[in-house]
Design a protein around this motif. Structure first.
Motif, mmCIF file in Angstrom:
data_model
loop_
_atom_site.group_PDB
_atom_site.id
_atom_site.type_symbol
_atom_site.label_atom_id
_atom_site.label_comp_id
_atom_site.label_asym_id
_atom_site.label_seq_id
_atom_site.Cartn_x
_atom_site.Cartn_y
_atom_site.Cartn_z
ATOM 1 N N HIS A 69 0.826 -1.211 0.000
ATOM 2 C CA HIS A 69 0.000 0.000 0.000
ATOM 3 C C HIS A 69 0.859 1.259 0.000
ATOM 4 C CE1 HIS A 69 -3.931 -1.975 0.625
ATOM 5 N NE2 HIS A 69 -3.217 -2.903 1.240
ATOM 6 N N ASP B 149 -0.731 4.336 -1.484
ATOM 7 C CA ASP B 149 -1.722 5.006 -0.625
ATOM 8 C C ASP B 149 -1.030 5.840 0.449
ATOM 9 O OD1 ASP B 149 -3.796 3.696 -2.016
ATOM 10 O OD2 ASP B 149 -3.617 1.931 -0.725
ATOM 11 N N ALA C 34 0.449 8.925 -1.077
ATOM 12 C CA ALA C 34 -0.575 9.921 -1.407
ATOM 13 C C ALA C 34 -0.951 10.735 -0.165
ATOM 14 C CB ALA C 34 -1.808 9.235 -1.983
ATOM 15 N N ILE C 35 -1.036 10.073 0.979
ATOM 16 C CA ILE C 35 -1.334 10.784 2.229
ATOM 17 C C ILE C 35 -0.208 11.745 2.563
ATOM 18 C CG2 ILE C 35 -1.608 10.513 4.720
ATOM 19 C CD1 ILE C 35 -3.048 7.842 4.133
ATOM 20 N N GLN D 186 -4.172 9.471 9.698
ATOM 21 C CA GLN D 186 -4.682 9.017 8.405
ATOM 22 C C GLN D 186 -4.066 7.679 7.998
ATOM 23 O OE1 GLN D 186 -4.058 13.339 6.684
ATOM 24 N NE2 GLN D 186 -5.337 12.198 5.261
ATOM 25 N N ILE E 38 -4.876 2.521 7.062
ATOM 26 C CA ILE E 38 -4.335 1.551 6.102
ATOM 27 C C ILE E 38 -4.052 0.221 6.800
ATOM 28 C CG2 ILE E 38 -2.278 1.058 4.682
ATOM 29 C CD1 ILE E 38 -2.282 4.045 3.938
#
Length: 580
Positions: free
Chosen positions: A162, A165, A168-169, A300, A304
């Motif tokens: 991941h 992901d 991106a955060i 955030q 995940i």
């Protein structure tokens, strides 16, 4: 089975957090123990600012235990962090330590003369001993053991799958202007600070970015053991990872599903642990709570890993009397062990319990410690007679006992400033100290110094280690004949009044009444007249009289409290020094 203490039955900051934590724990993991956490990096002496990272969840965990709930207080030892820099006390003295920069703390030799196997264990040991004295119950987790034994292998593989992901955060914060650098209280992960400076909004490395893409994992080099590595290829299916080391030029390809010599970068590692351990409560320092910092970003990223961000109050700085904010990067920063040499555990616990986490406070290593002890003893008395305010009762209760029972305390808690004066004057002669302390209250004399311990030992340690030599008390060997001869009639009379009253006032209270009463009597007032009954000039006369006595006894303008000093010198010697 430990004794379950009653809840403090009042609403203070600890109780409010306990309410919130219990409710949230039941929502997330009903029927399971409540999990609170702290994180400490043993990269050097763990100081009194770091102690707030432990005391805040400890106090909440202890309140949860008092209410009959099971709770785990995890202390995560970040001993797999990199050795980032040579501490101030060693830098420039022994350059050989530079060669270890970049290695895990557990791969760095212990400081010279240490009995511990490595750098991390050396600094952990002192903290563990202090926490035991403070009554802090915890489960310690070594991140070296977790990573090198493969405990986090699935979490690492999950993070790598991941990574897009996660990237991106993190990318949401990379474009933001980094805030002004703040003094760190809880060190950011020591393994991330140098590899990609400026990539995170708070100046913390958030992983490797390059032509091969973003990777939230950093290997330690298989040749030189340092973390100055760059991942240049990774295959999700085979988990084959290739890295190179910029420190020594070594390169290798490994299978991440069986490789245990590396760790997730800090901004990924912390939320991974929240999810893995089910942490419900973990505080963070000011530096971790700003926009784009590890706690905010972690809130955030934790999703995940299938977890939730803990309740995480921000805690403020802890200072030292006469010093600015503490930083473990400077040499000579006081540790909990340093504080416990000069103060009882109850006092140190109280300092952390009575202030909300977001309130800063100072810990005294100077003369202020005497005032703090006076304040503590006054509170102790108010709690005993039922006159203390509810919030003060709560802070006192959290200081003197845990859910497991009372902390050991001094049987006869004599005033700290008195004990310090006696230790100062007697210079280590315990028989003399006992004689003086026994005279403090002739109706209830001290039977042995053990009754005044450990407080007496703490006060003696403070005198010996924190009072400059030129401020120590040295009683005259011979009378100051020249000064005695120069005294005017009023001064001679004041000395005579004191000498005449020694026999009948030879106790701490009696001598206090006598030395304050002499100037009153000279001015025509009763010795027990109250300040309201006296003109302002009496205070001036008292100060002059005290200065005269100090000059005659110790050759200075000031010194220990006069009643204590007179008892310490002894009546026969006092009479000789005052010219009788």
């Amino acid at each position: 089975m430990p004794i379950v203490a009653q809840s403090t039955e009042t609403t203070d900051w600890v109780s409010r957090f306990a309410d919130e934590v219990i409710e949230e724990s039941e929502r997330r993991a009903p029927g399971k123990p409540v999990v609170v956490a702290s994180g400490l990096s043993p990269s050097g002496p763990i100081h009194l600012g770091n102690l707030r990272e432990v005391m805040t969840p400890h106090l909440v965990a202890d309140e949860v235990r008092r209410r009959g709930h099971q709770v785990r207080h995890l202390i995560s030892w970040d001993d797999y962090d990199r050795y980032r820099k040579v501490p101030a006390g060693i830098a420039g003295v022994d350059d050989s330590w530079q060669e270890h920069i970049g290695k895990p703390l557990t791969s760095v030799p212990a400081p010279k003369g240490s009995a511990h196997p490595n750098w991390a264990e050396h600094f952990k040991a002192a903290m563990i001993e202090s926490l035991a004295e403070l009554g802090v119950e915890f489960d310690g987790i070594s991140q070296t053991e977790q990573y090198t034994s493969g405990v986090y292998r699935e979490q690492i593989l999950h993070a790598m799958r991941h990574r897009g992901d996660i990237d991106a955060i993190l990318d949401q914060y990379r474009t933001k202007k980094a805030p002004a650098k703040k003094q760190q209280q809880k060190p950011v992960d020591e393994a991330e600070l140098e590899a990609a400076e400026g990539s995170g909004a708070a100046g913390e490395d958030d992983g490797s970015s390059g032509s091969a893409g973003y990777f939230p994992y950093k290997p330690y080099c298989g040749n030189c053991e340092k973390d100055l590595t760059t991942v240049i290829a990774y295959d999700d299916d085979s988990t084959e990872l290739t890295y190179t080391c910029t420190a020594c030029g070594f390169s290798e390809t490994v299978r991440l599903n069986e490789f245990n010599r590396g760790k997730l970068v800090w901004k990924v590692d912390w939320p991974m642990r929240w999810a893995y351990e089910g942490v419900v409560f973990e505080p963070s320092g000011v530096d971790h709570s700003s926009p784009g910092s590890s706690f905010q970003v972690g809130g955030q990223i934790v999703g995940i890993f299938g977890g939730k961000q803990p309740i995480g109050p921000m805690y403020a700085f802890v200072g030292i009397s006469g010093m600015a904010k503490m930083s473990s990067s400077r040499g000579g920063v006081p540790t909990p062990a340093d504080a416990l040499k000069i103060m009882e555990p109850q006092l140190l616990r109280w300092l952390y319990a009575r202030r909300r986490p977001n309130q800063s406070f100072k810990i005294a290593f100077d003369q202020e410690i005497q005032r703090l002890y006076d304040e503590w003893d006054k509170l102790d008395g108010k709690v005993a007679d039922g006159s203390a305010l509810p919030a003060d009762v709560a802070a006192h209760a959290r200081a003197v006992r845990t859910a497991g029972g009372e902390l050991p305390r001094t049987p006869r808690p004599l005033p700290y400033r008195t004990l310090a004066s006696v230790a100062d004057i007697t210079a280590g002669h315990q028989d003399q100290a006992l004689r003086i302390l026994s005279d403090l209250d002739p109706q209830n004399p001290l039977g042995s110094l053990e009754e005044a311990r450990p407080r007496y030992d703490k006060a003696e340690a403070w005198i010996n280690t924190h009072v400059p030599a030129d401020q120590r008390t040295i009683v005259r060997d011979e009378p100051d004949a020249e000064l005695l001869k120069s005294l005017d009639e009023a001064s001679q009379q004041s000395v005579r009044l004191l000498l005449d009253g020694l026999d009948s006032h030879w106790s701490l209270d009696g001598l206090t009444h006598l030395v304050y009463g002499v100037p009153k009597v000279q001015a025509g007032f009763a010795a027990d007249a109250t300040p309201k009954e006296l003109p302002p000039e009496i205070k001036t006369a008292q100060r002059s009289f005290f200065a005269l006595l100090y000059h005659l006894l110790v050759g200075r303008d000031t010194g220990p409290r006069l009643p204590t000093l007179l008892l310490a010198v002894g009546q026969e010697r006092v009479r000789a020094l005052l010219g009788e």
